[in-house]
Design a protein around this motif. Structure first.
Motif, PDB file in Angstrom:
ATOM      1  N   CYS A  89       0.828  -1.209   0.000  1.00 40.44           N
ATOM      2  CA  CYS A  89       0.000   0.000   0.000  1.00 40.44           C
ATOM      3  C   CYS A  89       0.862   1.258   0.000  1.00 40.44           C
ATOM      4  O   CYS A  89       0.561   2.235  -0.701  1.00 40.44           O
ATOM      5  CB  CYS A  89      -0.924   0.012   1.220  1.00 40.44           C
ATOM      6  N   THR A  92       1.218   4.296  -2.906  1.00 37.12           N
ATOM      7  CA  THR A  92       0.845   5.664  -2.535  1.00 37.12           C
ATOM      8  C   THR A  92       1.951   6.676  -2.800  1.00 37.12           C
ATOM      9  O   THR A  92       1.742   7.882  -2.677  1.00 37.12           O
ATOM     10  CB  THR A  92       0.468   5.704  -1.030  1.00 37.12           C
ATOM     11  N   SER A 109       3.408   8.055  -5.303  1.00 35.37           N
ATOM     12  CA  SER A 109       3.214   9.152  -6.256  1.00 35.37           C
ATOM     13  C   SER A 109       2.199  10.187  -5.776  1.00 35.37           C
ATOM     14  O   SER A 109       2.125  11.278  -6.329  1.00 35.37           O
ATOM     15  CB  SER A 109       2.768   8.596  -7.618  1.00 35.37           C
ATOM     16  N   PHE A 110       1.411   9.852  -4.744  1.00 33.28           N
ATOM     17  CA  PHE A 110       0.366  10.760  -4.281  1.00 33.28           C
ATOM     18  C   PHE A 110       0.782  11.604  -3.072  1.00 33.28           C
ATOM     19  O   PHE A 110       0.109  12.558  -2.719  1.00 33.28           O
ATOM     20  CB  PHE A 110      -0.901   9.970  -3.919  1.00 33.28           C
ATOM     21  N   VAL A 111       1.870  11.208  -2.406  1.00 30.30           N
ATOM     22  CA  VAL A 111       2.307  11.932  -1.207  1.00 30.30           C
ATOM     23  C   VAL A 111       3.649  12.597  -1.488  1.00 30.30           C
ATOM     24  O   VAL A 111       4.647  11.912  -1.708  1.00 30.30           O
ATOM     25  CB  VAL A 111       2.443  10.981   0.006  1.00 30.30           C
ATOM     26  N   PRO A 112       3.714  13.924  -1.499  1.00 35.20           N
ATOM     27  CA  PRO A 112       4.977  14.608  -1.803  1.00 35.20           C
ATOM     28  C   PRO A 112       6.041  14.347  -0.749  1.00 35.20           C
ATOM     29  O   PRO A 112       5.768  14.372   0.456  1.00 35.20           O
ATOM     30  CB  PRO A 112       4.585  16.090  -1.833  1.00 35.20           C
ATOM     31  N   LEU A 134       6.534   3.609   1.392  1.00 42.92           N
ATOM     32  CA  LEU A 134       6.352   5.001   0.994  1.00 42.92           C
ATOM     33  C   LEU A 134       7.654   5.789   0.926  1.00 42.92           C
ATOM     34  O   LEU A 134       7.882   6.564  -0.004  1.00 42.92           O
ATOM     35  CB  LEU A 134       5.393   5.682   1.978  1.00 42.92           C
TER      36      LEU A 134
END
Length: 252
Positions: free
Chosen positions: A87, A91, A93-96, A151
């Motif tokens: 997971c 994710t 690419s969505f959380v800087p 992540l």
């Protein structure tokens, strides 16, 4: 051949540090990117994971032979870490990264202060009675750290060690052993992405894996024979390095 020899030296050092207190990626990943600047980042990360996974597995094997593992906590944590690592990777690419780095830096600074200030932290092994509440907490810890590893990654082993000590009253040695077993789960999750997609440089990964294993066995031996004070001191040194690296990255 020279490049491979250099990377093998770094792989040995990474395996040694990672086996005792985690953080081998701080040594191995920068080495790969510096020695092989022309390679694709995904291929370098996949190569790093192959070497790291091999070293972690052998370190865990050595720990299991010499340290009593609390499987009632480790297995739920490892299963949750495996699932959530996927997971976390999905994710990315969505959380800087600009949001993640400062938060992680603050957490590591707090960990270092707490560990240094509380002199008996991780000195004694007085594990709690394992019930449903403790198993659920292990799932939460494994899931959270697994997600973080997928992540972002740096300091995963250190976070696991800290939480096993803080939440379950482990000493540094038992916490390190438990962290290795959970790390195996996150490594396998990562390899299930890197290998099928062809993101592994096997001619480099295989010799690095061999030296990472040698380093891991050395690190495990040092941790077991030097004991808790040695691991605690090494843990604090690693946190200082982590803090320095994250601060440097933020200032760039």
């Amino acid at each position: 051949m020279v490049d491979i020899a250099i990377l093998c030296v770094f792989a040995f050092a990474a395996g040694l540090i990672d086996a005792a207190v985690g953080g081998g990626g701080l040594i191995q990943i920068p080495a790969l990117f510096n020695v092989l600047p022309g390679a694709q980042p995904a291929a370098l990360l996949g190569t790093n994971k192959v070497a790291a996974a091999c070293g972690t597995t052998f370190a865990a094997r050595s720990f299991v032979r010499k340290v009593v593992i609390d499987w009632g906590l480790v297995i739920p944590a490892a299963c949750a870490a495996f699932v959530m690592a996927f997971c976390g990777a999905a994710t990315v690419s969505f959380v800087p990264q600009s949001v993640i780095r400062p938060a992680v830096l603050v957490l590591i600074v707090l960990m270092a202060i707490y560990t240094f200030w509380k002199k008996d932290f991780g000195a004694l092994h007085k594990p709690m009675r394992i019930g449903t509440k403790e198993k659920l907490l292990a799932v939460v810890i494994g899931g959270a750290i697994g997600f973080y590893d997928g992540l972002f990654g740096p300091g995963t082993g250190s976070f696991l060690i800290f939480l096993f000590i803080r939440c379950f009253a482990f000493d540094f040695l038992h916490a390190s052993a438990s962290a290795k077993l959970v790390n195996i789960a996150t490594n396998v999750a990562a390899l299930m992405f890197f290998i099928p997609t062809g993101n592994v440089l096997y001619l480099i990964a295989i010799p690095m894996a061999a030296f990472n294993i040698l380093g891991a066995l050395t690190g495990t031996w040092l941790a077991v024979h030097k004991g808790v004070p040695f691991v605690r001191a090494l843990f604090l040194v690693l946190l200082v390095i982590l803090i320095s690296k994250l601060t440097y990255d933020l200032l760039l």
